[in-house]
Design an enzyme around this catalytic site. Structure first.
Site, mmCIF file in Angstrom:
data_model
loop_
_atom_site.group_PDB
_atom_site.id
_atom_site.type_symbol
_atom_site.label_atom_id
_atom_site.label_comp_id
_atom_site.label_asym_id
_atom_site.label_seq_id
_atom_site.Cartn_x
_atom_site.Cartn_y
_atom_site.Cartn_z
ATOM 1 N N ASN A 17 56.894 44.178 31.809
ATOM 2 C CA ASN A 17 55.616 43.620 32.297
ATOM 3 C C ASN A 17 54.468 44.579 32.018
ATOM 4 O O ASN A 17 53.374 44.154 31.656
ATOM 5 C CB ASN A 17 55.706 43.301 33.792
ATOM 6 N N ARG A 64 61.241 59.847 50.058
ATOM 7 C CA ARG A 64 60.500 58.813 49.330
ATOM 8 C C ARG A 64 59.061 58.654 49.846
ATOM 9 O O ARG A 64 58.158 58.303 49.096
ATOM 10 C CB ARG A 64 61.228 57.476 49.420
ATOM 11 N N MET A 89 59.933 49.818 42.239
ATOM 12 C CA MET A 89 60.986 49.461 43.185
ATOM 13 C C MET A 89 60.865 50.161 44.539
ATOM 14 O O MET A 89 61.858 50.618 45.089
ATOM 15 C CB MET A 89 62.359 49.751 42.569
ATOM 16 N N ILE A 91 58.760 49.946 48.489
ATOM 17 C CA ILE A 91 57.839 49.222 49.352
ATOM 18 C C ILE A 91 56.717 50.186 49.725
ATOM 19 O O ILE A 91 56.975 51.289 50.229
ATOM 20 C CB ILE A 91 58.573 48.691 50.600
ATOM 21 N N HIS A 108 56.358 39.116 41.361
ATOM 22 C CA HIS A 108 57.659 38.949 42.012
ATOM 23 C C HIS A 108 58.396 37.787 41.344
ATOM 24 O O HIS A 108 57.809 36.732 41.118
ATOM 25 C CB HIS A 108 57.444 38.663 43.506
ATOM 26 N N ASP A 144 56.460 41.261 50.056
ATOM 27 C CA ASP A 144 56.180 40.074 49.220
ATOM 28 C C ASP A 144 55.507 38.950 50.005
ATOM 29 O O ASP A 144 55.773 37.766 49.762
ATOM 30 C CB ASP A 144 57.477 39.571 48.548
#
Ligand code: GRF
Length: 214
Positions: A17, A64, A89, A91, A108, A144
């Site tokens: 993408n 993270r 990948m 959130i 998505h 999402d």
């Protein structure tokens, strides 16, 4: 000439993408590609195109959250007009999302609100759905759940496997994502609170391309 509309693309892996965003940039410029994984295949593509590409590898950070903070501090320092998550990948933390709401978008592989999260193709097949697709949306602090910009829909064939379905949808992803970015860059699409408003021209264009808009 007015300054280019600056887009930063965030990836974690393959980056198809991102490549399509680079190749179909008409009204914006991809000023940087950033990955949370130093092995992401997309990084070498970006470098080859002369686009600054940077990895913030997990191994360099305590956790993270710290990694994401470093990534988004760097992103903000580049003063982008738009940040496009493209197979990123992780959130994004609510505090970060809130500080850039309206500038952060995602693609998505499902017709949201159906199938947020992972394994969307598998889930659509298991549910024997008739249709599946992809959604470009503004990111909010949910998973999402942000305001939908545009969707691409495909019919699920009886013969479809996860791979065949994913491949058909990926082709649409590669068209719809740059189209959304070009449309935002032209100012033909605006987010007011949680509502996405298209200009009449852009709404017609979406219809011609077979994209569904709110
Ligand atoms: C795409 O299917 C996208 O919808 C999802 O992750 C996948 C990334 O693929 N968010 P790529 O890295 O862009 O090839």
């Amino acid at each position: 000439m007015s300054r280019a509309f600056r887009v930063i693309v965030l990836i974690s892996g393959r980056g198809s993408n991102m490549m399509s965003l680079v190749e179909n940039a008409q009204d914006y410029e991809v000023i940087s590609v950033i990955s949370d994984n130093a092995q992401a295949a997309g990084l070498s593509y970006a470098k080859g195109k002369g686009i600054p590409a940077k990895a913030f590898d997990r191994s360099e950070f305590e956790n993270r959250k710290a990694q994401r903070k470093a990534i988004f501090d760097y992103v903000q320092s580049l003063k982008p007009d738009l940040i496009a998550l493209a197979g990123f990948m992780q959130i994004v933390d609510a505090a970060i999302v809130d500080s850039i709401y309206g500038k952060l978008i995602n693609i998505h592989p499902a017709l949201l609100p159906a199938y947020p999260g992972l394994h969307t193709h598998e889930r659509a097949l298991a549910a024997k759905d008739k249709f599946h697709g992809c959604t470009v949306h503004f990111v909010d602090s949910g998973v999402d759940t942000g305001p939908i910009i545009a969707q691409g829909k495909v019919a699920i064939e009886e013969s479809d496997s996860e791979d065949s379905l994913a491949a058909r949808i990926l082709k649409i992803e590669h068209q719809i994502y740059p189209w959304c970015c070009n449309t935002i860059a032209k100012g033909e699409l605006r987010l007011v609170d949680r509502k996405v408003n298209f200009s009449e021209k852009a709404a017609l264009e979406a219809e011609k391309r077979g994209f569904i808009t709110p």
